[in-house]
Scaffold this motif. Structure first.
Motif, PDB file in Angstrom:
ATOM      1  N   PRO A 222      27.021  34.022  43.158  1.00 45.24           N
ATOM      2  CA  PRO A 222      28.084  33.453  42.327  1.00 45.24           C
ATOM      3  C   PRO A 222      29.370  34.266  42.331  1.00 45.24           C
ATOM      4  N   ALA A 223      29.258  35.588  42.434  1.00 43.20           N
ATOM      5  CA  ALA A 223      30.462  36.415  42.474  1.00 43.20           C
ATOM      6  C   ALA A 223      31.300  36.087  43.703  1.00 43.20           C
ATOM      7  N   LYS A 224      30.631  35.836  44.828  1.00 40.86           N
ATOM      8  CA  LYS A 224      31.349  35.489  46.055  1.00 40.86           C
ATOM      9  C   LYS A 224      32.030  34.128  45.910  1.00 40.86           C
ATOM     10  N   ALA A 225      31.302  33.151  45.386  1.00 42.21           N
ATOM     11  CA  ALA A 225      31.859  31.811  45.240  1.00 42.21           C
ATOM     12  C   ALA A 225      33.076  31.829  44.322  1.00 42.21           C
ATOM     13  N   VAL A 226      32.953  32.485  43.185  1.00 45.85           N
ATOM     14  CA  VAL A 226      34.058  32.494  42.224  1.00 45.85           C
ATOM     15  C   VAL A 226      35.235  33.309  42.748  1.00 45.85           C
ATOM     16  N   SER A 227      34.954  34.354  43.522  1.00 45.52           N
ATOM     17  CA  SER A 227      36.047  35.112  44.134  1.00 45.52           C
ATOM     18  C   SER A 227      36.865  34.222  45.064  1.00 45.52           C
ATOM     19  N   MET A 228      36.189  33.389  45.841  1.00 44.09           N
ATOM     20  CA  MET A 228      36.886  32.466  46.734  1.00 44.09           C
ATOM     21  C   MET A 228      37.707  31.460  45.935  1.00 44.09           C
TER      22      MET A 228
END
Length: 306
Positions: A222-228
Motif C-alpha cells: 500500500p505504501a508503494k501504491a499511495v506514493s504513486m
C-alpha cells in the motif's frame, strides 16, 4: 495492419486539446475520491453461473460492501470528505443497506451499469437497456436519480454520450484524453461533461488478484501504491488539473490499504489551494463555464494490409 482511411471529399474533424479550467474560489486544481462498489458484479458478468458457484471468490467480492465500505465511510466522515460512489444496479439489489449507508453519509451515488457489463461488444439497444435497468435499481433502493456515470472497465462506446444525454445525465467519468474536465459532444447540439480518469489512478492494478479471473499474483505494498497516487496528485496540482482516484471497497477497504489511503485523503484535504469535491459538484462547475464541446472522432479504416 489496416490503414486509416483518407478523407473522401471532406476533412476529418480536427481534434483539439481540452482547454484549461478555472477552478472556483481561486483554487489552482481540483480533486475527487471515487469508489466503484462493484462487489460480486465485477466477476459475475460474463459467466455468472461459473463465478457464482465459487464461494471463496464471492466472499472476496462481498468484503467490499460488508467490511471495506463501512471502514471507508468512517474514514471519509472523520476527514469531512464527500466522495462519489459508482454503484452497479446489482450491487444495490444485493446489498441495499450498504448503498443506503452511502447516501446517508452525504455522498454522491452514480451509475455503474447493472451487472458491471462490459460494453466492448454491446449494441446500442442493449446498452440502453443496461442504463435503464441500473437507473431503476438505484431509484428503487436508494431513491436517487444519478447525474453521473462511469462505464464498467471504463469501456465507453461511441453511442454512450448520446444515450447518457438522452437520459439527463450531467457527466461521465470514463475517458482518458485530458487532465481536466471538458464538454464531450453528444450529438444533436447536446453534450455531457467528461471528467477524465486513467489506469494509473486505479487500485485494481495495484491490489486485485483472483485466480483464473484477474491479476498476475503480484499484490503491491500500500505504501508503494499511495506514493504513486500522491505523485500523480502533486503533478496534476502543478498543472491545474483534476485528480480523480478510483478505489474499490473490496480492495482498498482492507485495513492496511485503507490506512494508507487515509493518509492520502488527509494530505489532499489539507491542500488549501485544491478544491476537493464529489464529481457531481465538479461537473456542475464545469457546465457553468460554457466550454465549447469537443469530440473524439471514430477512426475510419479501409483497405487491405500493406
Amino acid at each position: 495492419m489496416t490503414r486509416p482511411a483518407e478523407p473522401a471529399g471532406h476533412e476529418v474533424p480536427a481534434m483539439r486539446p481540452a482547454e484549461p479550467v478555472a477552478w472556483p474560489h481561486g483554487k489552482s486544481a481540483a480533486a475527487s475520491f471515487t469508489f466503484d462498489v462493484d462487489a460480486e458484479s465485477a466477476v459475475l458478468f460474463g459467466n455468472p453461473a461459473a463465478a457464482a458457484s465459487r464461494l471463496s471468490v464471492m466472499s472476496h467480492q462481498a468484503y467490499g460492501p460488508l467490511t471495506g465500505l463501512p471502514r471507508l465511510l468512517r474514514i471519509l466522515a472523520e476527514h469531512r470528505v464527500r466522495a462519489t460512489f459508482f454503484v452497479p444496479g446489482y450491487t444495490a439489489h444485493r446489498h441495499p443497506g450498504a448503498v443506503r449507508a452511502i447516501a446517508d453519509g452525504g455522498h454522491e451515488i452514480a451509475h455503474h451499469g447493472y451487472l458491471h457489463e462490459s460494453l466492448a461488444e454491446v449494441d446500442e439497444a442493449a446498452e440502453a437497456e443496461i442504463l435503464d435497468r441500473g437507473l431503476a435499481a438505484l431509484a428503487e433502493v436508494a431513491g436517487v436519480r444519478p447525474v453521473g456515470y462511469r462505464a464498467p472497465m471504463w469501456e465507453l462506446t461511441y453511442d454512450s454520450p448520446r444515450l447518457l444525454a438522452e437520459r439527463g445525465f450531467l457527466y461521465d467519468s470514463s475517458l482518458m484524453d485530458a487532465d481536466v474536465p471538458y464538454e464531450l459532444d453528444a450529438g444533436g447540439a447536446t453534450s455531457i461533461v467528461e471528467i477524465p480518469v486513467h489506469w494509473g489512478l486505479d487500485d485494481w492494478e495495484q491490489y486485485c488478484y483472483l485466480p483464473d479471473i484477474s491479476g498476475s499474483g503480484l499484490i503491491e505494498d500500500p505504501a508503494k501504491a499511495v506514493s504513486m497516487w500522491r505523485g500523480e496528485f502533486e503533478a496534476l496540482r502543478r498543472e491545474g488539473g483534476c485528480f480523480v482516484l478510483t478505489n474499490h471497497p473490496f480492495l482498498s477497504g482492507r485495513p492496511a490499504r485503507a490506512a494508507a489511503l487515509e493518509g492520502l485523503i488527509e494530505h489532499v484535504a489539507g491542500c488549501t489551494d485544491v478544491w476537493l469535491a464529489p464529481l457531481g459538484d465538479i461537473a456542475r462547475h464545469v457546465r457553468g463555464l460554457a466550454l465549447k464541446p469537443r469530440a473524439i472522432p471514430k477512426p475510419e479504416l479501409r483497405g487491405s494490409p500493406p
